[in-house]
Scaffold this motif. Structure first.
Motif, mmCIF file in Angstrom:
data_model
loop_
_atom_site.group_PDB
_atom_site.id
_atom_site.type_symbol
_atom_site.label_atom_id
_atom_site.label_comp_id
_atom_site.label_asym_id
_atom_site.label_seq_id
_atom_site.Cartn_x
_atom_site.Cartn_y
_atom_site.Cartn_z
ATOM 1 N N TYR A 22 64.717 -20.098 156.625
ATOM 2 C CA TYR A 22 65.058 -18.833 157.248
ATOM 3 C C TYR A 22 64.597 -18.628 158.619
ATOM 4 O O TYR A 22 64.986 -17.631 159.210
ATOM 5 C CB TYR A 22 64.901 -17.569 156.342
ATOM 6 C CG TYR A 22 65.753 -18.045 155.213
ATOM 7 C CD1 TYR A 22 67.059 -17.619 154.995
ATOM 8 C CD2 TYR A 22 65.026 -18.214 153.817
ATOM 9 C CE1 TYR A 22 67.773 -17.863 154.010
ATOM 10 C CE2 TYR A 22 66.084 -18.563 152.748
ATOM 11 C CZ TYR A 22 67.265 -18.350 152.670
ATOM 12 O OH TYR A 22 67.786 -18.575 151.454
ATOM 13 N N THR A 24 64.797 -19.330 161.604
ATOM 14 C CA THR A 24 65.959 -20.227 162.523
ATOM 15 C C THR A 24 65.492 -20.872 163.777
ATOM 16 O O THR A 24 66.147 -21.550 164.165
ATOM 17 C CB THR A 24 67.290 -19.342 162.494
ATOM 18 O OG1 THR A 24 67.067 -18.140 163.044
ATOM 19 C CG2 THR A 24 67.940 -19.246 161.000
ATOM 20 N N GLU A 33 65.783 -10.020 161.757
ATOM 21 C CA GLU A 33 67.091 -10.550 161.688
ATOM 22 C C GLU A 33 66.946 -11.905 160.427
ATOM 23 O O GLU A 33 67.672 -12.020 159.684
ATOM 24 C CB GLU A 33 67.848 -11.193 162.901
ATOM 25 C CG GLU A 33 69.005 -11.781 162.692
ATOM 26 C CD GLU A 33 69.423 -12.302 164.115
ATOM 27 O OE1 GLU A 33 70.471 -13.132 163.990
ATOM 28 O OE2 GLU A 33 69.237 -11.912 165.171
ATOM 29 N N GLU A 34 65.921 -12.679 160.887
ATOM 30 C CA GLU A 34 65.680 -13.826 159.869
ATOM 31 C C GLU A 34 65.531 -13.245 158.299
ATOM 32 O O GLU A 34 65.889 -13.874 157.360
ATOM 33 C CB GLU A 34 64.550 -14.707 160.311
ATOM 34 C CG GLU A 34 65.108 -15.552 161.622
ATOM 35 C CD GLU A 34 63.749 -16.019 162.322
ATOM 36 O OE1 GLU A 34 63.966 -16.995 163.007
ATOM 37 O OE2 GLU A 34 62.606 -15.369 162.197
ATOM 38 N N THR A 36 66.302 -10.414 156.975
ATOM 39 C CA THR A 36 67.506 -9.827 156.512
ATOM 40 C C THR A 36 68.414 -10.948 156.060
ATOM 41 O O THR A 36 69.122 -10.816 154.827
ATOM 42 C CB THR A 36 68.275 -8.902 157.579
ATOM 43 O OG1 THR A 36 67.425 -7.878 158.060
ATOM 44 C CG2 THR A 36 69.451 -8.350 156.880
ATOM 45 N N ASN A 37 68.523 -11.969 156.574
ATOM 46 C CA ASN A 37 69.186 -13.215 156.322
ATOM 47 C C ASN A 37 68.853 -13.717 154.897
ATOM 48 O O ASN A 37 69.462 -13.931 154.101
ATOM 49 C CB ASN A 37 69.511 -14.265 157.563
ATOM 50 C CG ASN A 37 70.240 -15.372 156.745
ATOM 51 O OD1 ASN A 37 71.426 -15.128 156.278
ATOM 52 N ND2 ASN A 37 69.871 -16.600 157.332
ATOM 53 N N MET A 38 67.320 -13.601 154.910
ATOM 54 C CA MET A 38 66.710 -14.491 153.705
ATOM 55 C C MET A 38 67.096 -13.328 152.490
ATOM 56 O O MET A 38 67.656 -13.805 151.360
ATOM 57 C CB MET A 38 65.378 -14.407 153.762
ATOM 58 C CG MET A 38 64.752 -15.065 152.623
ATOM 59 S SD MET A 38 62.813 -15.074 152.670
ATOM 60 C CE MET A 38 62.323 -13.527 152.804
ATOM 61 N N THR A 40 69.566 -11.062 152.117
ATOM 62 C CA THR A 40 70.912 -10.889 151.545
ATOM 63 C C THR A 40 71.390 -12.216 150.923
ATOM 64 O O THR A 40 72.018 -12.295 149.990
ATOM 65 C CB THR A 40 71.837 -10.587 152.755
ATOM 66 O OG1 THR A 40 71.502 -11.522 153.818
ATOM 67 C CG2 THR A 40 71.583 -9.090 153.304
ATOM 68 N N THR A 41 70.764 -13.546 151.314
ATOM 69 C CA THR A 41 71.058 -14.695 150.691
ATOM 70 C C THR A 41 70.490 -14.765 149.275
ATOM 71 O O THR A 41 71.319 -15.124 148.194
ATOM 72 C CB THR A 41 70.679 -15.994 151.511
ATOM 73 O OG1 THR A 41 71.322 -15.756 152.870
ATOM 74 C CG2 THR A 41 70.953 -17.224 150.901
#
Length: 87
Positions: A22, A24, A33-34, A36-38, A40-41
Motif C-alpha cells: 500500500y 504506492t 490516501e495510502e 485509506t486505500n489499505m 477500504t481494501t
C-alpha cells in the motif's frame, strides 16, 4: 476475542507486508490516501466512513507529521488486536 499469540515482531512483519502493498510511492511511510486505500481494501464489503478513517489515521500518527511509519502502524495494530475486538 484477543490475539495474544501475536507478538510485536510478528505484527511488524505484517506491517512490512502492508507497506509493500500500500505504500504506492515507496517512500517508507503511509500517507492518508495510502492508508485509506489499505483500509477500504481490507474492509472489503464493510462500509467505511472517510471521516472515521482520517480520525483513526490522526490517532495513529503519534508524531503528527502527516504520515505513518512502520513503527506507528505496527504499534497501533498490535494495540488494537491485543485490546480485543468485541469479546
Amino acid at each position: 476475542m484477543k490475539y495474544t499469540d501475536l507478538d510485536e515482531d510478528t505484527c511488524k512483519e505484517f506491517v512490512q507486508e502492508f507497506m509493500k502493498l500500500y505504500d504506492t510511492n515507496e517512500d517508507g511511510e503511509m500517507d492518508l490516501e495510502e492508508f485509506t486505500n489499505m483500509i477500504t481494501t481490507l474492509a472489503k464489503d464493510v462500509p467505511v466512513d472517510a471521516a472515521n478513517i482520517e480520525k483513526k489515521f490522526n490517532e495513529i500518527d503519534a508524531n503528527g507529521n502527516g504520515v505513518l511509519d512502520e513503527d506507528e502502524l505496527s504499534a497501533a495494530i498490535f494495540e488494537m488486536l491485543n485490546e480485543g475486538l468485541g469479546d
